[in-house]
Design a protein around this motif. Structure first.
Motif, PDB file in Angstrom:
ATOM      1  N   GLU A  17       0.796  -1.223   0.000  1.00 47.42           N
ATOM      2  CA  GLU A  17       0.000   0.000   0.000  1.00 47.42           C
ATOM      3  C   GLU A  17       0.832   1.278   0.000  1.00 47.42           C
ATOM      4  OE1 GLU A  17      -3.121  -0.097   2.954  1.00 47.42           O
ATOM      5  OE2 GLU A  17      -3.201  -2.265   2.732  1.00 47.42           O
ATOM      6  N   ILE A  26      -2.850   4.014 -11.284  1.00 47.12           N
ATOM      7  CA  ILE A  26      -3.992   3.890 -10.370  1.00 47.12           C
ATOM      8  C   ILE A  26      -5.308   3.856 -11.135  1.00 47.12           C
ATOM      9  CG2 ILE A  26      -5.282   5.057  -8.529  1.00 47.12           C
ATOM     10  CD1 ILE A  26      -2.565   6.028  -7.455  1.00 47.12           C
ATOM     11  N   PRO A  30      -8.342  -0.409 -11.406  1.00 49.72           N
ATOM     12  CA  PRO A  30      -9.722  -0.890 -11.289  1.00 49.72           C
ATOM     13  C   PRO A  30     -10.179  -1.655 -12.528  1.00 49.72           C
ATOM     14  CG  PRO A  30      -9.591   1.421 -10.659  1.00 49.72           C
ATOM     15  CD  PRO A  30      -8.269   1.048 -11.254  1.00 49.72           C
ATOM     16  N   ARG A  34     -11.511  -5.528 -12.479  1.00 52.58           N
ATOM     17  CA  ARG A  34     -12.777  -6.008 -13.031  1.00 52.58           C
ATOM     18  C   ARG A  34     -12.562  -7.232 -13.907  1.00 52.58           C
ATOM     19  NH1 ARG A  34     -16.404  -1.571 -13.065  1.00 52.58           N
ATOM     20  NH2 ARG A  34     -15.347  -0.643 -14.818  1.00 52.58           N
ATOM     21  N   PHE A  93      -4.172  -2.596  -2.331  1.00 51.24           N
ATOM     22  CA  PHE A  93      -3.463  -1.400  -2.760  1.00 51.24           C
ATOM     23  C   PHE A  93      -4.394  -0.206  -2.861  1.00 51.24           C
ATOM     24  CE2 PHE A  93      -1.812   1.554  -5.865  1.00 51.24           C
ATOM     25  CZ  PHE A  93      -0.512   1.735  -5.408  1.00 51.24           C
ATOM     26  N   LEU A  94      -5.571  -0.441  -3.440  1.00 51.69           N
ATOM     27  CA  LEU A  94      -6.511   0.665  -3.638  1.00 51.69           C
ATOM     28  C   LEU A  94      -7.302   0.991  -2.377  1.00 51.69           C
ATOM     29  CD1 LEU A  94      -7.915  -0.214  -7.187  1.00 51.69           C
ATOM     30  CD2 LEU A  94      -6.342   1.637  -6.602  1.00 51.69           C
ATOM     31  N   GLY A  95      -7.103   0.186  -1.356  1.00 48.96           N
ATOM     32  CA  GLY A  95      -7.825   0.455  -0.113  1.00 48.96           C
ATOM     33  C   GLY A  95      -9.269   0.001  -0.153  1.00 48.96           C
ATOM     34  N   LEU A  96      -9.569  -0.926  -1.049  1.00 49.81           N
ATOM     35  CA  LEU A  96     -10.965  -1.360  -1.185  1.00 49.81           C
ATOM     36  C   LEU A  96     -11.339  -2.415  -0.158  1.00 49.81           C
ATOM     37  CD1 LEU A  96     -11.121  -1.639  -5.076  1.00 49.81           C
ATOM     38  CD2 LEU A  96     -11.622   0.323  -3.634  1.00 49.81           C
ATOM     39  N   ASN A  98     -10.764  -2.073   3.018  1.00 54.52           N
ATOM     40  CA  ASN A  98     -11.306  -1.339   4.159  1.00 54.52           C
ATOM     41  C   ASN A  98     -12.625  -0.720   3.729  1.00 54.52           C
ATOM     42  OD1 ASN A  98      -8.670  -1.851   4.819  1.00 54.52           O
ATOM     43  ND2 ASN A  98      -8.035   0.291   4.743  1.00 54.52           N
ATOM     44  N   HIS A 100     -15.314   2.015   3.580  1.00 48.81           N
ATOM     45  CA  HIS A 100     -15.383   3.449   3.830  1.00 48.81           C
ATOM     46  C   HIS A 100     -16.825   3.857   4.029  1.00 48.81           C
ATOM     47  CE1 HIS A 100     -11.443   3.558   1.485  1.00 48.81           C
ATOM     48  NE2 HIS A 100     -11.146   3.965   2.696  1.00 48.81           N
ATOM     49  N   PHE A 120     -21.381  -0.605  -5.550  1.00 49.29           N
ATOM     50  CA  PHE A 120     -20.260   0.081  -4.912  1.00 49.29           C
ATOM     51  C   PHE A 120     -19.742  -0.671  -3.695  1.00 49.29           C
ATOM     52  CE2 PHE A 120     -22.441   4.022  -6.692  1.00 49.29           C
ATOM     53  CZ  PHE A 120     -21.673   4.008  -7.830  1.00 49.29           C
ATOM     54  N   TYR A 123     -16.561  -2.167  -3.874  1.00 47.21           N
ATOM     55  CA  TYR A 123     -15.440  -1.237  -3.845  1.00 47.21           C
ATOM     56  C   TYR A 123     -15.308  -0.567  -2.479  1.00 47.21           C
ATOM     57  CZ  TYR A 123     -15.071  -2.123  -8.790  1.00 47.21           C
ATOM     58  OH  TYR A 123     -14.906  -2.757  -9.990  1.00 47.21           O
ATOM     59  N   LEU A 125     -17.509   0.822  -0.519  1.00 49.10           N
ATOM     60  CA  LEU A 125     -18.304   2.003  -0.165  1.00 49.10           C
ATOM     61  C   LEU A 125     -19.556   1.613   0.620  1.00 49.10           C
ATOM     62  CD1 LEU A 125     -18.512   5.131  -0.605  1.00 49.10           C
ATOM     63  CD2 LEU A 125     -20.151   4.592  -2.411  1.00 49.10           C
TER      64      LEU A 125
END
Lengths: 233, 233
Positions: A17, A26, A30, A34, A93-96, A98, A100, A120, A123, A125
């Motif tokens: 990360e 970056i 995504p 996919r 890496f993209l923090g997906l 965790n 949010h 989402f 991802y 969200l």
DNA sequence: TAGATTGTTAATCGATTAACAATC
DNA sequence: TAGATTGTTAATCGATTAACAATC
């Protein structure tokens, strides 16, 4: 077997990360993600950078470089990369990985559409509440998410320690909402309002500028039609 | 006073549509355009590249280069650029002064939201019809635009000679719709479906990839939160 | 005039692509 | 083994930024 950053004592789980990737990389990740999820669904255990590149019409070296940057394990000659591991690497890496928590302001057509979309979640969200100034909208529940009066916005965001905000209000109201978000501790804003927001540098903003996209496509179409003319004459 | 391309006999109106601009420049132009329209509304007759750059947080030289590329008349020292002329130049360059008829496929929540939004008219978009496979949606009128049965898609597009298509169907259906669009003569596709489309090179595609945007924003947020930690410790 | 702003040339920066040895 | 694929170094390409003379 060990990560490079020995100074970074923190987590036990191996991720990358902290690596700095270019904006371009970056933005591509995504898209890889996919495709990789589709591969996993299709039962593929490995996938080569060549195959990814062919499908997405990219340069295979570029794909390999991007993957090398984020992937925990490296690819194997003849085999390629292990699909599941690669998915995990990109997600981390993209923090997906965790979740949010986020709030949405502006529960009109567009806002409601976003509230109704469950994709989402893949991802990371999690929209916990929506806000609107319009009395007709307030009090409704959309896809299980309550629409609250905007007067409660700041207090709610602070109480729940929300860091991400989504703006789907008319452009005239967008700057005010953005300011309120910044004041309430939000650090990342996803704006669908067709206007540039003036904010401190420490707030991350991602514009979803449909009009700009449309303009880019219009330009491409104009060029195509012109080229087509010259070709056919 | 004359344009450079003497070979291009065509139009009498002075434009710079044939100039090649980088993708990055083309992406910035709609942002300038929006700001310029605001300036015009505010009654400004001239605007300097410095002011534009400050507002959008860009490098002034970059703005000047972009504008020099598309602007018919050049800027004046001390004054800057004439707002109205610049607006016209950018609109012409991007092809926004020509109305583009378009069709939309997928009259669900997102599709309906787009049909209800009139702001795209400022960018030359004219959606003439919508299509859906769902009998419940077919026959409705949304913002004056009829939702037709998808079986009529190809014939309608050919008859009206439509060149632009908007895809707002679930991802599983997107490739089939894209293929049908290509077969029916559509040359530019604006896709909101979260999937990569495989098409011939001569079709222009612009993805509106919300999940990808979200991923980019998540990454920014993660980085902010991490930076914030190190700062405060 | 003085100075803000322009347009352009050169320098820098960053990202993509080409070439190729290493390897499973 | 042979060959597909990897990772990396070097070369190219493109875009941004710096420097500066020209000008209203």
């Amino acid at each position: 077997m060990r990560g490079k950053g020995t100074e970074n004592g923190g987590s036990m789980i191996e991720t990358k990360e902290d690596i700095i990737a270019s904006k371009a990389t970056i933005a591509r990740l995504p898209t890889y993600l996919r495709f990789l999820r589709d591969c996993r669904k299709a039962g593929d255990e490995n996938v080569s950078s060549t195959r990814i590149a062919e499908h997405l019409r990219l340069n295979p070296v570029q794909v390999r470089k991007d993957l090398a940057l984020v992937s925990v394990s490296s690819g194997k000659p003849r085999l390629g990369f292990p699909v599941s591991e690669l998915i995990e690497s990109i997600e981390s890496f993209l923090g997906l990985r965790n979740t949010h928590d986020a709030v949405l302001v502006g529960a009109g057509h567009l806002g409601s559409t976003l509230l109704l979309y469950d994709g989402f979640r893949n991802y990371g969200l999690n929209i916990v509440a929506a806000f609107d100034v319009n009395a007709a909208a307030v009090g409704r529940k959309i896809n299980g998410i309550s629409v609250l009066d905007y007067s409660q916005f700041s207090a709610t965001v602070r109480r729940l320690n929300i860091k991400m905000g989504i703006i789907t209000v008319p452009k005239e109201a967008a700057q005010k909402v953005a300011d309120d978000m910044a004041d309430s501790g939000i650090r990342a804003i996803w704006s669908f309002a067709p206007t540039h927001l003036v904010l401190q540098e420490d707030i991350a903003v991602k514009y979803e500028d449909l009009a700009a996209s449309l303009a880019v496509l219009s330009k491409k179409l104009e060029d195509k039609l012109k080229d087509g003319d010259t070709d056919s004459v």
